[in-house]
Design a protein around this motif. Structure first.
Motif, PDB file in Angstrom:
ATOM      1  N   LYS A 206      18.937 111.992  33.951  1.00  0.00           N
ATOM      2  CA  LYS A 206      20.193 112.911  34.268  1.00  0.00           C
ATOM      3  C   LYS A 206      20.954 112.340  35.395  1.00  0.00           C
ATOM      4  CE  LYS A 206      18.012 116.841  32.123  1.00  0.00           C
ATOM      5  NZ  LYS A 206      17.228 118.010  32.573  1.00  0.00           N
ATOM      6  N   THR A 207      21.573 111.254  35.384  1.00  0.00           N
ATOM      7  CA  THR A 207      22.138 110.545  36.587  1.00  0.00           C
ATOM      8  C   THR A 207      23.301 110.944  36.903  1.00  0.00           C
ATOM      9  OG1 THR A 207      22.642 108.719  35.241  1.00  0.00           O
ATOM     10  CG2 THR A 207      20.553 108.809  36.617  1.00  0.00           C
ATOM     11  N   GLN A 208      24.056 112.009  36.363  1.00  0.00           N
ATOM     12  CA  GLN A 208      25.601 112.571  36.705  1.00  0.00           C
ATOM     13  C   GLN A 208      25.530 112.661  37.856  1.00  0.00           C
ATOM     14  OE1 GLN A 208      23.258 114.124  34.669  1.00  0.00           O
ATOM     15  NE2 GLN A 208      23.556 116.198  34.729  1.00  0.00           N
ATOM     16  N   SER A 209      24.874 112.914  38.633  1.00  0.00           N
ATOM     17  CA  SER A 209      25.075 113.282  40.128  1.00  0.00           C
ATOM     18  C   SER A 209      25.682 112.073  40.868  1.00  0.00           C
ATOM     19  CB  SER A 209      23.609 113.494  40.781  1.00  0.00           C
ATOM     20  OG  SER A 209      22.625 112.612  40.798  1.00  0.00           O
ATOM     21  N   LEU A 210      25.656 110.992  40.540  1.00  0.00           N
ATOM     22  CA  LEU A 210      26.318 110.083  40.996  1.00  0.00           C
ATOM     23  C   LEU A 210      27.852 109.858  40.847  1.00  0.00           C
ATOM     24  CD1 LEU A 210      23.943 106.844  40.236  1.00  0.00           C
ATOM     25  CD2 LEU A 210      23.878 108.462  42.232  1.00  0.00           C
ATOM     26  N   TYR A 211      28.235 110.866  40.130  1.00  0.00           N
ATOM     27  CA  TYR A 211      29.755 110.792  39.731  1.00  0.00           C
ATOM     28  C   TYR A 211      30.423 111.807  41.075  1.00  0.00           C
ATOM     29  CZ  TYR A 211      30.024 108.533  35.451  1.00  0.00           C
ATOM     30  OH  TYR A 211      30.223 107.381  34.545  1.00  0.00           O
ATOM     31  N   THR A 212      29.606 112.528  41.782  1.00  0.00           N
ATOM     32  CA  THR A 212      30.181 113.272  42.641  1.00  0.00           C
ATOM     33  C   THR A 212      30.552 112.330  43.676  1.00  0.00           C
ATOM     34  OG1 THR A 212      28.648 114.991  42.358  1.00  0.00           O
ATOM     35  CG2 THR A 212      29.757 114.962  44.486  1.00  0.00           C
ATOM     36  N   PRO A 213      31.735 112.267  44.177  1.00  0.00           N
ATOM     37  CA  PRO A 213      32.265 111.217  45.135  1.00  0.00           C
ATOM     38  C   PRO A 213      31.433 111.089  46.473  1.00  0.00           C
ATOM     39  CG  PRO A 213      34.138 112.599  44.315  1.00  0.00           C
ATOM     40  CD  PRO A 213      32.998 113.285  43.813  1.00  0.00           C
ATOM     41  N   GLY A 214      30.942 110.094  46.748  1.00  0.00           N
ATOM     42  CA  GLY A 214      30.266 109.651  47.977  1.00  0.00           C
ATOM     43  C   GLY A 214      28.785 109.707  47.729  1.00  0.00           C
ATOM     44  N   ASN A 215      28.315 110.554  46.626  1.00  0.00           N
ATOM     45  CA  ASN A 215      26.713 110.695  46.416  1.00  0.00           C
ATOM     46  C   ASN A 215      26.042 109.414  46.299  1.00  0.00           C
ATOM     47  OD1 ASN A 215      26.459 113.007  46.758  1.00  0.00           O
ATOM     48  ND2 ASN A 215      25.663 113.640  44.623  1.00  0.00           N
ATOM     49  N   LEU A 216      26.677 108.088  45.645  1.00  0.00           N
ATOM     50  CA  LEU A 216      26.032 106.937  45.494  1.00  0.00           C
ATOM     51  C   LEU A 216      25.643 106.256  46.636  1.00  0.00           C
ATOM     52  CD1 LEU A 216      26.621 104.135  42.993  1.00  0.00           C
ATOM     53  CD2 LEU A 216      26.739 103.515  45.376  1.00  0.00           C
ATOM     54  N   ASP A 217      26.633 106.575  47.870  1.00  0.00           N
ATOM     55  CA  ASP A 217      26.417 105.998  48.965  1.00  0.00           C
ATOM     56  C   ASP A 217      25.227 106.690  49.711  1.00  0.00           C
ATOM     57  OD1 ASP A 217      28.865 104.117  49.149  1.00  0.00           O
ATOM     58  OD2 ASP A 217      29.487 106.180  49.001  1.00  0.00           O
ATOM     59  N   LYS A 218      24.980 108.025  49.497  1.00  0.00           N
ATOM     60  CA  LYS A 218      24.160 108.886  50.271  1.00  0.00           C
ATOM     61  C   LYS A 218      22.719 108.491  49.479  1.00  0.00           C
ATOM     62  CE  LYS A 218      27.197 112.844  51.165  1.00  0.00           C
ATOM     63  NZ  LYS A 218      27.330 114.484  50.515  1.00  0.00           N
ATOM     64  N   PHE A 219      22.847 108.144  48.196  1.00  0.00           N
ATOM     65  CA  PHE A 219      21.499 107.940  47.571  1.00  0.00           C
ATOM     66  C   PHE A 219      20.865 106.545  48.021  1.00  0.00           C
ATOM     67  CE2 PHE A 219      22.166 110.650  44.219  1.00  0.00           C
ATOM     68  CZ  PHE A 219      20.722 111.163  44.106  1.00  0.00           C
ATOM     69  N   LEU A 220      22.038 105.485  48.433  1.00  0.00           N
ATOM     70  CA  LEU A 220      21.708 104.308  49.066  1.00  0.00           C
ATOM     71  C   LEU A 220      21.030 104.409  50.395  1.00  0.00           C
ATOM     72  CD1 LEU A 220      24.675 101.857  47.974  1.00  0.00           C
ATOM     73  CD2 LEU A 220      22.419 101.384  47.440  1.00  0.00           C
ATOM     74  N   ILE A 221      21.824 105.434  51.201  1.00  0.00           N
ATOM     75  CA  ILE A 221      21.465 105.511  52.662  1.00  0.00           C
ATOM     76  C   ILE A 221      19.818 106.024  52.687  1.00  0.00           C
ATOM     77  CG2 ILE A 221      21.654 106.519  54.919  1.00  0.00           C
ATOM     78  CD1 ILE A 221      24.773 106.245  54.094  1.00  0.00           C
ATOM     79  N   GLY A 222      19.868 107.102  51.674  1.00  0.00           N
ATOM     80  CA  GLY A 222      18.655 107.697  51.538  1.00  0.00           C
ATOM     81  C   GLY A 222      17.152 106.645  51.121  1.00  0.00           C
ATOM     82  N   LEU A 223      17.771 105.617  50.432  1.00  0.00           N
ATOM     83  CA  LEU A 223      16.691 104.689  50.149  1.00  0.00           C
ATOM     84  C   LEU A 223      16.129 103.853  51.375  1.00  0.00           C
ATOM     85  CD1 LEU A 223      18.121 103.267  46.683  1.00  0.00           C
ATOM     86  CD2 LEU A 223      15.824 104.304  46.977  1.00  0.00           C
ATOM     87  N   ALA A 224      17.302 103.613  52.213  1.00  0.00           N
ATOM     88  CA  ALA A 224      16.957 102.945  53.383  1.00  0.00           C
ATOM     89  C   ALA A 224      16.410 103.643  54.592  1.00  0.00           C
ATOM     90  CB  ALA A 224      18.074 101.925  53.817  1.00  0.00           C
ATOM     91  N   THR A 225      16.179 105.174  54.281  1.00  0.00           N
ATOM     92  CA  THR A 225      16.003 105.974  55.404  1.00  0.00           C
ATOM     93  C   THR A 225      14.649 106.621  55.053  1.00  0.00           C
ATOM     94  OG1 THR A 225      18.160 106.383  55.840  1.00  0.00           O
ATOM     95  CG2 THR A 225      16.724 107.900  56.840  1.00  0.00           C
ATOM     96  N   GLN A 226      14.524 107.216  53.864  1.00  0.00           N
ATOM     97  CA  GLN A 226      13.292 107.941  53.472  1.00  0.00           C
ATOM     98  C   GLN A 226      12.295 106.963  53.280  1.00  0.00           C
ATOM     99  OE1 GLN A 226      13.752 110.246  49.992  1.00  0.00           O
ATOM    100  NE2 GLN A 226      11.820 111.360  50.129  1.00  0.00           N
ATOM    101  N   PRO A 227      10.960 107.324  53.980  1.00  0.00           N
ATOM    102  CA  PRO A 227       9.968 106.488  53.858  1.00  0.00           C
ATOM    103  C   PRO A 227       9.101 106.525  52.252  1.00  0.00           C
ATOM    104  CG  PRO A 227       9.911 107.771  55.767  1.00  0.00           C
ATOM    105  CD  PRO A 227      10.607 108.001  55.137  1.00  0.00           C
ATOM    106  N   ASP A 228       8.597 105.575  51.726  1.00  0.00           N
ATOM    107  CA  ASP A 228       7.828 105.649  50.534  1.00  0.00           C
ATOM    108  C   ASP A 228       6.642 106.225  50.877  1.00  0.00           C
ATOM    109  OD1 ASP A 228       9.642 104.232  48.831  1.00  0.00           O
ATOM    110  OD2 ASP A 228       8.917 102.410  49.505  1.00  0.00           O
ATOM    111  N   GLN A 229       5.974 106.834  49.898  1.00  0.00           N
ATOM    112  CA  GLN A 229       4.499 107.144  49.922  1.00  0.00           C
ATOM    113  C   GLN A 229       3.663 105.865  50.138  1.00  0.00           C
ATOM    114  OE1 GLN A 229       2.798 110.045  47.244  1.00  0.00           O
ATOM    115  NE2 GLN A 229       4.565 111.143  47.225  1.00  0.00           N
ATOM    116  N   LYS A 230       2.358 105.723  50.418  1.00  0.00           N
ATOM    117  CA  LYS A 230       1.599 104.872  50.509  1.00  0.00           C
ATOM    118  C   LYS A 230       0.808 104.434  49.028  1.00  0.00           C
ATOM    119  CE  LYS A 230      -0.366 105.750  55.210  1.00  0.00           C
ATOM    120  NZ  LYS A 230      -1.439 106.022  55.827  1.00  0.00           N
ATOM    121  N   VAL A 231       0.581 102.993  49.026  1.00  0.00           N
ATOM    122  CA  VAL A 231      -0.099 102.796  47.512  1.00  0.00           C
ATOM    123  C   VAL A 231      -1.476 103.302  47.811  1.00  0.00           C
ATOM    124  CG1 VAL A 231      -0.951 100.855  46.313  1.00  0.00           C
ATOM    125  CG2 VAL A 231       1.474 100.929  47.513  1.00  0.00           C
TER     126      VAL A 231
END
Length: 425
Positions: A206-231
């Motif tokens: 369910k990736t329709q949230s990307l159709y909200t203007p600006g959300n794709l950029d927000k997800f990209l910045i989130g990927l660069a900002t939010q730390p992953d969990q540990k392995v």
């Protein structure tokens, strides 16, 4: 001795960007979502996401669900997957537009194939220069001569090297990333201020949230900002209790169980065998595992398994303490490193090779080496600020910089691809 994958695999083993261009003989226009004639009509702009298709492949269509068509059907599994696929597709379109300006005499097919060739090289460079050192550590990269050259051509190609995918890599080691996944994705605006979050269980396919203007950029910045969990052997419940959960249900599948069963279905030997295969001491009993696995986890393994020889590769592999400078433990480090060594030395079209039919010129190679994932993000989104090494957290040595800062995030010029009609390029 490694075992080459003998189960059916519908994806190519080489790093050829099949996630963008597809993996079979169907026309790339259907896989990419945009052919050159369409791109020239303006689909290469920053607002273009992967082409939406009705419903989800293999599932009942739903009027309120939008997913995306790409070279890999998994592009719509989660929003973050759709986001990263979109960055590469946009980069293809961007390369086409730049090449068309430089070489107006090139036809659509030439533009398409040249852009594809450049983008595959950029992806390979990002993989070995930025991403793989984080996963297995720079020390391991140096040990196996996996780090890309700074200049000149590589002569690493070995016609006797088998680049096929190892069974233990596909069915266990390369699934380490499932342990990294967060149950919630945070969204950040262009100033890196948190603006919201999405719960993963509500967004499978369910990736329709990307159709909200600006959300794709927000997800990209989130990927660069939010730390992953540990392995480690702790996984988010979004994956262990709610994987692909259907609407109206309170449960889903268990990815951890699927990974364990996949290893058994593929006939993988136990973890102890791979320790020995990687030059680590083979354990005679469970207590012998504490050199790499915490005592508390070993006690759990002792309770669950009758013999140390029965311990599954996947569960023990993610339970190991990280190797020096790596995010994975020594056994998975060993398997992943061996696989990427094969993928590099066994591919005669690898981007930095010289003397091959597909080799770039030295000037072209210089430009490809300027590629970074940060540059792809900057050029194919509205993101204006990011850290140069986007696979690492922001720090004093990896600060947030302006995308216009060419000293920190190099630009790639395509002038080396300019040709003059009637002359050799």
């Amino acid at each position: 001795m490694w075992v080459i994958l003998d189960q059916m695999n519908d994806k190519p083993h080489l790093l050829d960007l099949s996630n963008v261009y597809g993996s079979d003989a169907k026309p790339p226009s259907k896989a990419c979502g945009a052919r050159l004639s369409a791109i020239r009509r303006g689909l290469g702009n920053r607002n273009f996401i992967l082409r939406p298709v009705e419903g989800v492949t293999g599932k009942e269509p739903s009027a309120h669900v939008k997913c995306f068509k790409a070279g890999d059907g998994r592009s719509s599994v989660t929003p973050n997957l759709a986001v990263t696929h979109t960055v590469f597709l946009r980069q293809h379109n961007r390369l086409v537009a730049l090449l068309a300006d430089l070489n107006p005499h090139w036809n659509d097919e030439r533009l398409y194939q040249e852009a594809r060739r450049i983008l595959a090289a950029q992806m390979q460079h990002i993989t070995y220069n930025e991403w793989l050192p984080v996963v297995i550590g720079r020390e391991k990269m140096q040990e196996l001569f996996l780090l890309p050259l700074q200049k000149g051509f590589s002569r690493d190609y070995d016609e006797n090297a088998n680049p096929s995918i190892l069974n233990e890599f596909a069915a266990a080691a390369f699934r380490f990333g499932h342990s990294l996944i967060q149950g919630q994705y945070y969204l950040y605006d262009l100033k890196r201020k948190k603006t919201g979050s999405v719960q993963l269980l509500h967004h499978f396919f369910k990736t329709q949230s990307l159709y909200t203007p600006g959300n794709l950029d927000k997800f990209l910045i989130g990927l660069a900002t939010q730390p992953d969990q540990k392995v480690d052997n702790v996984f988010t419940e979004e994956l262990t209790n709610h994987l692909f959960e259907k609407e109206g249900k309170s449960y889903g599948m268990d990815l951890l169980s699927l990974n364990i069963q996949r290893g058994r279905g593929h006939g993988l030997p136990g973890y102890n065998s791979y320790r020995a295969n990687c030059g680590l001491p083979r354990s005679k009993d469970f207590d012998g595992l504490i050199d790499l696995i915490p005592r508390q986890t070993v006690n759990k393994l002792k309770y669950l398994y009758a013999s140390v020889e029965d311990v599954d590769l996947y569960i023990a592999g993610v339970s190991e303490r990280p190797a020096k400078g790596a995010v994975v433990g020594p056994t998975f480090q060993c398997i992943i490193a061996d696989q990427f060594l094969r993928l590099k030395r066994g591919d005669r079209y690898f981007y930095d090779l010289g003397g091959q039919s597909g080799s770039f010129t030295e000037k072209q190679l210089e430009e490809i080496r300027k590629t970074s994932f940060a540059r792809l993000v900057c050029d194919n989104s509205l993101v204006q600020l990011t850290q140069p090494l986007v696979f690492k957290s922001v720090s004093a040595v990896n600060p947030i910089v302006d995308c216009k800062s060419t000293n920190s995030i190099s630009h790639v010029s395509l002038q080396a691809w300019k040709e003059f009609p009637g002359k050799k390029g």
